[in-house]
Write an enzyme that holds these catalytic residues in place. Structure first.
Site, PDB file in Angstrom:
ATOM      1  N   HIS A 215      48.936  40.403  33.501  1.00 51.54           N
ATOM      2  CA  HIS A 215      48.281  39.454  32.619  1.00 51.54           C
ATOM      3  C   HIS A 215      49.247  38.481  31.969  1.00 51.54           C
ATOM      4  CE1 HIS A 215      44.788  37.555  31.318  1.00 51.54           C
ATOM      5  NE2 HIS A 215      45.371  37.327  30.179  1.00 51.54           N
ATOM      6  N   TYR A 219      50.460  33.807  31.134  1.00 51.27           N
ATOM      7  CA  TYR A 219      50.965  33.047  29.995  1.00 51.27           C
ATOM      8  C   TYR A 219      52.310  32.415  30.311  1.00 51.27           C
ATOM      9  CZ  TYR A 219      46.983  34.968  27.783  1.00 51.27           C
ATOM     10  OH  TYR A 219      45.687  35.277  27.509  1.00 51.27           O
ATOM     11  N   HIS A 366      37.581  32.321  37.950  1.00 54.92           N
ATOM     12  CA  HIS A 366      38.182  32.253  36.612  1.00 54.92           C
ATOM     13  C   HIS A 366      39.655  31.873  36.674  1.00 54.92           C
ATOM     14  CE1 HIS A 366      39.539  33.302  32.638  1.00 54.92           C
ATOM     15  NE2 HIS A 366      40.373  34.174  33.151  1.00 54.92           N
ATOM     16  N   PHE A 367      40.433  32.600  37.505  1.00 53.38           N
ATOM     17  CA  PHE A 367      41.862  32.301  37.421  1.00 53.38           C
ATOM     18  C   PHE A 367      42.254  31.048  38.194  1.00 53.38           C
ATOM     19  CE2 PHE A 367      42.101  35.599  40.829  1.00 53.38           C
ATOM     20  CZ  PHE A 367      42.798  34.889  41.795  1.00 53.38           C
ATOM     21  N   HIS A 368      41.426  30.649  39.161  1.00 50.40           N
ATOM     22  CA  HIS A 368      41.716  29.355  39.785  1.00 50.40           C
ATOM     23  C   HIS A 368      41.440  28.215  38.807  1.00 50.40           C
ATOM     24  CE1 HIS A 368      42.142  31.430  43.649  1.00 50.40           C
ATOM     25  NE2 HIS A 368      42.724  30.328  44.075  1.00 50.40           N
ATOM     26  N   ARG A 429      35.145  39.939  46.087  1.00 52.13           N
ATOM     27  CA  ARG A 429      36.216  38.996  46.409  1.00 52.13           C
ATOM     28  C   ARG A 429      37.053  39.524  47.571  1.00 52.13           C
ATOM     29  NH1 ARG A 429      40.418  40.069  41.433  1.00 52.13           N
ATOM     30  NH2 ARG A 429      41.756  38.693  42.599  1.00 52.13           N
ATOM     31  N   ARG A 430      37.923  38.660  48.070  1.00 49.25           N
ATOM     32  CA  ARG A 430      38.947  39.013  49.048  1.00 49.25           C
ATOM     33  C   ARG A 430      38.391  39.569  50.349  1.00 49.25           C
ATOM     34  NH1 ARG A 430      43.116  41.464  44.607  1.00 49.25           N
ATOM     35  NH2 ARG A 430      44.369  39.609  44.498  1.00 49.25           N
TER      36      ARG A 430
END
Lengths: 541, 187
Positions: A215, A219, A366-368, A429-430
């Site tokens: 995680h 950041y 979300h993370f894209h 996913r994946r």
């Protein structure tokens, strides 16, 4: 005062070349798994590609950006040449060599384990060795940032360290510590098995170690973007930074609370108990705080710039912002994507809501949106802003830059919004392909096709970006002014030692990690018989 | 001198507005965390409380995950326990049959690498990590069929790992259960 221009340019060029290759792979993946692809491919090629895309985009690209930008910040903000120039080159070469060492086995199909490793699946040892080389190379940068920070403070006792450098050191310390989780996993768990010294591995413990990195690494990716918000954006639009102290507090909060929250990636895992999942969920809430503070400060800084330009009214000032300026445009688009992505993140942090979307396409979306969207668009802005100072040639294609930024934004929305939607429907996913003829899956087909179109738009935008940089490299020579960072509205004369150093915050960062990770890790190490046989993967096995 | 005073006045205003926003941010975060805590304490949805282990090397020989014990079982208290295994690249049982409107406990583990399953159209979603047992309480409102894909990358056959859940009427389920100790769709 940028003296090591070649060093910085080398980092940026390698970063963007890696990015371009990984972008092509990403767009290809979007296409082959969509209903637009008439026939299935060999699924192994898909997972090979996902491994390369993830490793390049997750480990190599943002690390090189943070390093290159970090060296630029050191020289420009401290107004002196970098200390440790040859070490910096050594770090760069280590990252470059590591990327090659890791990508060769991946390309050969010997390590299709995805960038998250997933033991007990074990790939070719050189894949992991390459990743370790990349990390060690970046640790040289981490050390150099602290060395330069301390050296400047010694020469300038009592003076506040420039905000850009303070934030840059915060990012480097964050990365130095967050990378330790994955390093422990690779060095003590995966590599001995990959080299054949051991044949079993505790998969649950490995997932806990990886979550430590997984995680906070986000950041670390975010740091250059936030530094650009605070120290490039207000200057580029002709304004002032609203508050220097609040900026420092935001970066300190990232250092302290970014780490002890990773177990929210393990909400659905059986090897961590409910208590620590709750603790990490609470800390995940806290990490929203620096982002909320940042959004306020950046919007307030934009308002200052607009009012200086004659902007009026409660909302009328928004119109008076210099929208034709690429940095203005990139920052605004980035904040919009950060808003949507952040809202999704608040959903993910809650155990209860996460059960609906865990490991679905929602997470990929979300993370894209956060990384590929909000963060990477500011990497473009950083490059546009720095390029003339690095090459000594003006960037003149402003129209092309704006087109590129808009296409990136549109492409990211078209890619990720349908992804979020099919995730809520429960699409896992994946997967290399889906049986769209299955009535349970067919409602998802249209959205997946939309995402593939988004991937194509992103590919075009990426090509335009490289075109702008290459044209900049070939443009007419002209000496740029000294590189400057934004000046705060109220220049701090003296600031508390706590906002000018990291000792206390480092102690808190390590302490909180030990508190929040110590027990789950100790418990798993103490548990007997949780090591399971390794499953070696690779073509021909 | 006047400009100096104006400057410090402006700084004080700026700081006040900033403090208000920071307070509001803390309240927002506190509210979200409080909501999650409230729901958690009231047991609407909670992660499993403790860590249980199961050795994948001996799953097939002894313990609750031997083949003859997999499937749906009616417990003495009227609840149903479903035991299942994930392996490259299928579930056992590949099709789970459960009654509607009944408290059900899923107990599952992996025989090789990390898998997971989610049941589309529900909030049922968990990881299967080899070496550990995943347990989760669930309840289906209505009868019907759901797909149950593996949601974690488990190797090059991952895209083919789709199970199924058939939710049947409670009476029909109990009828089937009277004839057989462990149920799957094929019974």
């Amino acid at each position: 005062m940028l003296t090591n221009k070649r060093l910085i340019l080398a980092h940026f060029w390698l970063a963007f070349i890696v990015f371009a290759v990984a972008l092509v792979l990403g767009a290809w993946q979007m296409f082959v798994r969509s209903p637009l692809n008439a026939w299935h491919i060999n699924p192994e090629l898909y997972y090979r590609s996902v491994t390369a895309h993830g490793s390049a985009m997750g480990y190599v690209f943002p690390t090189l950006i943070a390093m290159g930008f970090g060296y630029a910040i050191t020289e420009a903000s401290l107004e002196k040449p970098l200390v440790g120039r040859s070490w910096a080159w050594a770090g760069f070469l280590l990252v470059a060599a590591g990327a090659v060492v890791a990508m060769v086995p991946v390309s050969l199909g010997l390590a299709s384990v995805l960038y998250t490793f997933y033991p007990p699946m074990i790939g070719n040892p050189f894949y992991y060795i390459g990743v370790v080389m990349v990390v060690v190379g970046s640790w040289i940068w981490v050390a150099l940032m602290s060395i330069n920070f301390v050296a400047w403070k010694r020469e300038n006792p009592g003076k506040p360290v420039p905000l850009a450098m303070f934030a840059n050191v915060a990012g480097s310390l964050l990365w130095g510590w967050t990378a330790v989780g994955a390093a422990l996993e690779i060095l003590f768990q995966i590599l001995p098995v990959a080299l054949g010294l051991r044949s079993s591995i505790d998969a649950g413990l490995a997932r806990v170690f990886f979550s430590w990195t997984l995680h906070a690494i986000v950041y670390f990716w975010l740091m250059p973007t936030y530094i650009a918000y605070y120290t490039i954006f207000p200057r580029a639009i002709g304004g002032r930074l609203y508050s220097d102290a609040m900026a420092r507090i935001s970066f300190i909060l990232f250092v302290v609370v970014a780490m002890p929250i990773g177990v929210h990636h393990l909400f659905a895992d059986p090897q961590v108990g409910a208590g620590f999942k709750f603790m990490h969920s609470v800390f995940t809430g806290l990490v929203a705080l620096p982002t909320l503070l940042t959004v306020f400060t950046i919007c307030a800084s934009a308002e200052i710039a607009s009012r200086l330009r004659g902007g009026r009214g409660a909302f009328g000032w928004i119109k008076a912002l210099p929208w034709s300026n690429p940095i203005m445009l990139a920052t605004a688009l980035s904040l919009v994507m950060l808003g949507f992505g952040g809202a999704g993140g608040l959903i993910n942090m809650s155990y209860q809501l996460d059960t609906t979307v865990h490991n679905t396409q929602w997470i990929t979306g979300h993370f894209h949106l956060i990384f590929g969207g909000a963060i990477v668009i500011m990497y473009f802005a950083i490059a546009y802003d720095l390029w003339p100072h690095l090459t000594g040639r003006a960037l003149e294609s402003f129209g092309l830059m704006r087109t590129q930024l808009w296409l990136w934004f549109i492409g990211m929305i078209v890619t990720t919004f349908p992804w979020h939607y099919v995730g809520v429907l429960g699409m896992p996913r994946r997967m290399a392909f889906y049986d769209y003829a299955n009535p349970a899956i067919s409602p998802e087909a249209f959205s997946v096709a939309m995402s593939a179109v988004g991937g194509l738009i992103l590919l075009i935008s990426g090509a335009l970006f490289l075109l702008v940089l290459v044209r900049g490299q070939l443009g007419a020579r002209g000496e740029a002014d000294a590189y400057r960072f934004a000046v705060p509205l109220h220049m701090p004369v003296r600031i508390p030692a706590a906002l000018n150093s990291f000792g206390l915050w480092l102690a808190l960062m390590v302490g909180l990690t030990v508190v929040n990770y110590g027990f789950p890790i100790a418990q798993l190490i103490a548990l007997n018989e949780t090591s399971v046989p390794a499953v070696y993967v690779g073509v021909g096995r | 001198m006047t400009t100096d005073t104006e400057h410090s006045l402006g700084e004080a205003v700026a700081q006040r507005i900033e403090r208000r926003w920071a307070t509001l941010s803390i309240v927002i975060v506190g509210l979200l965390v409080g909501m999650a805590a409230y729901i958690g304490i009231h047991q609407a949805t909670m992660p499993q409380g403790r860590v249980e282990t199961a050795d994948p090397r001996t799953l097939h020989i002894s313990g609750e995950f031997i083949e003859s014990n997999l499937g749906s079982a009616v417990e003495a208290d009227g609840s149903v326990t479903v035991r299942a295994i994930g392996q490259q690249y299928s579930f056992t049982p590949q099709c789970v049959v459960v009654p509607a409107e009944t408290p059900i406990t899923f107990r599952a583990t992996s025989a090789d690498v990390v898998h997971g399953f989610l049941i589309e159209g529900t909030n049922i979603n968990t990881m299967l990590v080899p070496g550990y047992v995943s347990e989760l309480p669930v309840r289906f409102k209505a009868s019907g069929e759901h797909v149950m894909p593996c949601q974690e990358f488990c190797g090059i056959g991952h895209q083919g790992m789709w199970g199924k859940v058939k939710v049947v009427d409670k009476a029909a389920f109990l009828n089937m259960a009277a004839a057989k100790r462990r149920l799957t769709c094929v019974d």
